[in-house]
Design a protein around this motif. Structure first.
Motif, PDB file in Angstrom:
ATOM      1  N   VAL A  73      60.316   9.222  26.545  1.00 14.12           N
ATOM      2  CA  VAL A  73      59.030   9.884  26.320  1.00 14.12           C
ATOM      3  C   VAL A  73      58.372  10.242  27.651  1.00 14.12           C
ATOM      4  CG1 VAL A  73      56.664   9.535  25.509  1.00 14.12           C
ATOM      5  CG2 VAL A  73      58.589   8.866  24.052  1.00 14.12           C
ATOM      6  N   ALA A  74      58.300   9.258  28.566  1.00  8.06           N
ATOM      7  CA  ALA A  74      57.604   9.465  29.836  1.00  8.06           C
ATOM      8  C   ALA A  74      58.244  10.573  30.668  1.00  8.06           C
ATOM      9  CB  ALA A  74      57.585   8.155  30.624  1.00  8.06           C
ATOM     10  N   ILE A  75      59.570  10.566  30.757  1.00  7.71           N
ATOM     11  CA  ILE A  75      60.263  11.580  31.562  1.00  7.71           C
ATOM     12  C   ILE A  75      60.093  12.970  30.953  1.00  7.71           C
ATOM     13  CG2 ILE A  75      62.550  12.384  32.274  1.00  7.71           C
ATOM     14  CD1 ILE A  75      63.300   9.403  32.619  1.00  7.71           C
ATOM     15  N   THR A  76      60.210  13.058  29.621  1.00  7.89           N
ATOM     16  CA  THR A  76      60.068  14.361  28.959  1.00  7.89           C
ATOM     17  C   THR A  76      58.633  14.856  29.033  1.00  7.89           C
ATOM     18  OG1 THR A  76      61.811  13.680  27.421  1.00  7.89           O
ATOM     19  CG2 THR A  76      60.543  15.632  26.839  1.00  7.89           C
ATOM     20  N   TRP A  77      57.676  13.973  28.778  1.00  4.64           N
ATOM     21  CA  TRP A  77      56.253  14.342  28.847  1.00  4.64           C
ATOM     22  C   TRP A  77      55.917  14.831  30.255  1.00  4.64           C
ATOM     23  CZ3 TRP A  77      52.193  11.503  25.505  1.00  4.64           C
ATOM     24  CH2 TRP A  77      50.920  12.042  25.711  1.00  4.64           C
ATOM     25  N   GLY A  78      56.331  14.065  31.276  1.00  3.92           N
ATOM     26  CA  GLY A  78      56.044  14.461  32.650  1.00  3.92           C
ATOM     27  C   GLY A  78      56.667  15.799  33.014  1.00  3.92           C
ATOM     28  N   THR A  79      57.893  16.028  32.566  1.00  2.00           N
ATOM     29  CA  THR A  79      58.571  17.293  32.843  1.00  2.00           C
ATOM     30  C   THR A  79      57.832  18.461  32.192  1.00  2.00           C
ATOM     31  OG1 THR A  79      60.712  16.156  32.961  1.00  2.00           O
ATOM     32  CG2 THR A  79      60.743  18.549  32.637  1.00  2.00           C
ATOM     33  N   GLY A  80      57.452  18.291  30.930  1.00  3.00           N
ATOM     34  CA  GLY A  80      56.708  19.344  30.236  1.00  3.00           C
ATOM     35  C   GLY A  80      55.378  19.643  30.902  1.00  3.00           C
ATOM     36  N   HIS A  81      54.694  18.602  31.317  1.00  2.00           N
ATOM     37  CA  HIS A  81      53.400  18.760  31.981  1.00  2.00           C
ATOM     38  C   HIS A  81      53.563  19.532  33.292  1.00  2.00           C
ATOM     39  CE1 HIS A  81      49.233  16.963  32.751  1.00  2.00           C
ATOM     40  NE2 HIS A  81      49.483  17.734  33.790  1.00  2.00           N
ATOM     41  N   LEU A  82      54.521  19.145  34.109  1.00  2.00           N
ATOM     42  CA  LEU A  82      54.727  19.790  35.412  1.00  2.00           C
ATOM     43  C   LEU A  82      55.154  21.249  35.259  1.00  2.00           C
ATOM     44  CD1 LEU A  82      56.515  16.887  37.325  1.00  2.00           C
ATOM     45  CD2 LEU A  82      54.167  17.701  37.656  1.00  2.00           C
ATOM     46  N   ILE A  83      56.022  21.521  34.283  1.00  5.63           N
ATOM     47  CA  ILE A  83      56.454  22.903  34.057  1.00  5.63           C
ATOM     48  C   ILE A  83      55.270  23.777  33.643  1.00  5.63           C
ATOM     49  CG2 ILE A  83      57.780  24.378  32.494  1.00  5.63           C
ATOM     50  CD1 ILE A  83      59.993  22.285  32.560  1.00  5.63           C
ATOM     51  N   ALA A  84      54.425  23.246  32.746  1.00  7.45           N
ATOM     52  CA  ALA A  84      53.259  24.013  32.286  1.00  7.45           C
ATOM     53  C   ALA A  84      52.316  24.329  33.444  1.00  7.45           C
ATOM     54  CB  ALA A  84      52.523  23.235  31.203  1.00  7.45           C
ATOM     55  N   LYS A  85      52.106  23.357  34.335  1.00  5.78           N
ATOM     56  CA  LYS A  85      51.143  23.545  35.427  1.00  5.78           C
ATOM     57  C   LYS A  85      51.703  24.383  36.565  1.00  5.78           C
ATOM     58  CE  LYS A  85      48.259  20.658  36.945  1.00  5.78           C
ATOM     59  NZ  LYS A  85      47.614  19.510  37.629  1.00  5.78           N
ATOM     60  N   HIS A  86      52.939  24.126  36.966  1.00  7.32           N
ATOM     61  CA  HIS A  86      53.439  24.716  38.206  1.00  7.32           C
ATOM     62  C   HIS A  86      54.327  25.942  38.006  1.00  7.32           C
ATOM     63  CE1 HIS A  86      51.710  21.434  40.454  1.00  7.32           C
ATOM     64  NE2 HIS A  86      52.308  20.555  39.655  1.00  7.32           N
ATOM     65  N   ILE A  87      54.923  26.083  36.821  1.00  9.36           N
ATOM     66  CA  ILE A  87      55.735  27.278  36.561  1.00  9.36           C
ATOM     67  C   ILE A  87      54.962  28.293  35.733  1.00  9.36           C
ATOM     68  CG2 ILE A  87      57.828  28.136  35.434  1.00  9.36           C
ATOM     69  CD1 ILE A  87      59.244  25.593  36.253  1.00  9.36           C
ATOM     70  N   PHE A  88      54.291  27.826  34.676  1.00  9.04           N
ATOM     71  CA  PHE A  88      53.524  28.745  33.828  1.00  9.04           C
ATOM     72  C   PHE A  88      52.064  28.858  34.255  1.00  9.04           C
ATOM     73  CE2 PHE A  88      57.183  27.741  31.216  1.00  9.04           C
ATOM     74  CZ  PHE A  88      57.482  28.957  30.615  1.00  9.04           C
ATOM     75  N   ARG A  89      51.660  28.098  35.278  1.00  8.26           N
ATOM     76  CA  ARG A  89      50.319  28.195  35.863  1.00  8.26           C
ATOM     77  C   ARG A  89      49.203  27.960  34.854  1.00  8.26           C
ATOM     78  NH1 ARG A  89      51.413  27.486  41.120  1.00  8.26           N
ATOM     79  NH2 ARG A  89      53.064  28.906  41.821  1.00  8.26           N
ATOM     80  N   ARG A  90      49.392  26.974  33.984  1.00 11.14           N
ATOM     81  CA  ARG A  90      48.351  26.622  33.021  1.00 11.14           C
ATOM     82  C   ARG A  90      47.500  25.486  33.586  1.00 11.14           C
ATOM     83  NH1 ARG A  90      50.758  30.593  31.412  1.00 11.14           N
ATOM     84  NH2 ARG A  90      51.317  31.024  29.239  1.00 11.14           N
ATOM     85  N   ASP A  91      46.308  25.289  32.992  1.00 14.07           N
ATOM     86  CA  ASP A  91      45.430  24.235  33.493  1.00 14.07           C
ATOM     87  C   ASP A  91      45.904  22.855  33.036  1.00 14.07           C
ATOM     88  OD1 ASP A  91      44.455  23.701  30.861  1.00 14.07           O
ATOM     89  OD2 ASP A  91      42.859  25.188  31.087  1.00 14.07           O
ATOM     90  N   ALA A  92      45.184  21.831  33.475  1.00 18.68           N
ATOM     91  CA  ALA A  92      45.599  20.449  33.214  1.00 18.68           C
ATOM     92  C   ALA A  92      45.600  20.114  31.730  1.00 18.68           C
ATOM     93  CB  ALA A  92      44.681  19.486  33.975  1.00 18.68           C
ATOM     94  N   LYS A  93      44.656  20.685  30.969  1.00 18.30           N
ATOM     95  CA  LYS A  93      44.604  20.398  29.532  1.00 18.30           C
ATOM     96  C   LYS A  93      45.836  20.938  28.820  1.00 18.30           C
ATOM     97  CE  LYS A  93      40.512  22.176  28.622  1.00 18.30           C
ATOM     98  NZ  LYS A  93      39.311  22.515  27.827  1.00 18.30           N
ATOM     99  N   ILE A  94      46.234  22.157  29.140  1.00 19.41           N
ATOM    100  CA  ILE A  94      47.448  22.729  28.536  1.00 19.41           C
ATOM    101  C   ILE A  94      48.668  21.936  28.985  1.00 19.41           C
ATOM    102  CG2 ILE A  94      48.925  24.763  28.418  1.00 19.41           C
ATOM    103  CD1 ILE A  94      46.377  25.040  26.834  1.00 19.41           C
TER     104      ILE A  94
END
Length: 314
Positions: A73-94
């Motif tokens: 869970v932790a590894i997948t959640w962290g990966t999804g969060h980082l991709i959303a912020k740094h690749i798709f340029r979404r904010d912290a909530k997204i």
């Protein structure tokens, strides 16, 4: 391979039947809600109670099981969060919603029926132990992270950790799954047994858990169309269906979990995203379409990935 799909495909056919009955109006939307209530408050608690009351734990520790699953869970959640912020340029909530959508498996409504079909009773023991802390831990993590992200993005204060834990603890004390788990363990450790009449009633209610759960989740899917943010939704769906079960499989192997427990954890980690990710998004009014799309995409393609993992584990 064909024997694997014989066990996997019926699970998704029941979901499809539920979706079609709601979509065509054969059954009203409120019927699906009522079925979901029945599953969550009666049928699944009875199944968990019955499973644990008769289980043979043989000294197995739940901590390796929890570690294997929640590292995934932790590894997948962290990966999804980082991709959303740094690749798709979404904010912290997204970012939080993307990570949660990629790692919050629908363990109750799809995981339990799937494990029951493929693994059997020993697998149900593993899932029952997982469910003891899965929902509260995931909801606490999601709420804390969204509180922090909301404070960062929108400004203003956030609730303290004790306040969040108090609310979650109150909900947990009334959670039918937790209550069933406690009663099942008490029966097991004290060596108690149900009378023949009560055992028949419990068995009949338990048997209803799988088909009714799958029908109800299918009916609920009519509320979660695929729309907007398809790139990020698709990425989160891929993480949910591939990365998470792969990590859980690796961790289970490294930690030396029993074969049936490993199969149960990997299968339930490979199932579609649960609606709780959407509930968190709805509560904080951010990322609703993202969470809804991930739920629908993972359900649409879940039969393929679940079938693959079932074949690999067999």
């Amino acid at each position: 391979m064909s024997s694997v799909f014989v066990n996997v495909v019926p699970v998704f056919i029941l979901i499809l039947i539920g979706w079609m009955t709601a979509k065509t109006g054969i059954l009203k939307e409120e019927t699906g809600d009522a079925l979901g209530e029945f599953v969550f408050k009666i049928a699944v608690p009875m199944l968990i109670f019955r499973t644990l009351a008769d289980a043979h734990f043989e000294g197995a520790s739940p901590f390796r099981l929890w570690t294997a699953y929640f590292l995934g869970v932790a590894i997948t959640w962290g990966t999804g969060h980082l991709i959303a912020k740094h690749i798709f340029r979404r904010d912290a909530k997204i970012g939080v919603i993307a990570g949660m959508s990629a790692s919050f498996a629908n363990n109750v409504f799809i995981g339990l029926p799937l494990v029951a079909h493929i693994v059997g009773k020993d697998g149900l023991v593993a899932i029952s132990i997982l469910l003891a802390i899965h929902l509260p831990l995931m909801m606490v993590a999601g709420t804390i992270l969204m509180e922090g992200a909301t404070s960062k993005v929108d400004g203003g204060g956030k609730r303290s950790l004790p306040a969040i834990l108090k609310q979650v603890g109150s909900n947990l004390a009334r959670n039918p799954l937790v209550i069933a788990l406690i009663f099942g363990l008490v029966f097991n450790f004290l060596g108690l047994h149900l009378t023949a009449a009560l055992a028949t009633v419990v068995d009949q209610l338990s048997a209803a858990a799988s088909p009714v759960a799958l029908l109800s989740i299918g009916m609920a899917l009519t509320r979660y169309p695929i729309r907007g943010d398809i790139g990020l939704s698709g990425t989160a769906a891929v993480l949910k269906l591939t990365l998470m079960p792969a990590v859980v499989f690796l961790m289970s192997y490294l930690l030396g979990l029993p074969k049936d427990w490993t199969a149960a954890l990997v299968l339930t980690s490979s199932v579609p995203t649960g609606i709780n990710a959407w509930l968190i998004a709805q509560r904080f009014r951010s990322g609703q379409s993202l969470a809804a799309s991930v739920i629908s995409i993972t359900t649409a393609f879940g039969v393929l990935t679940v079938g693959f993992w079932a074949w690999l584990l067999s």
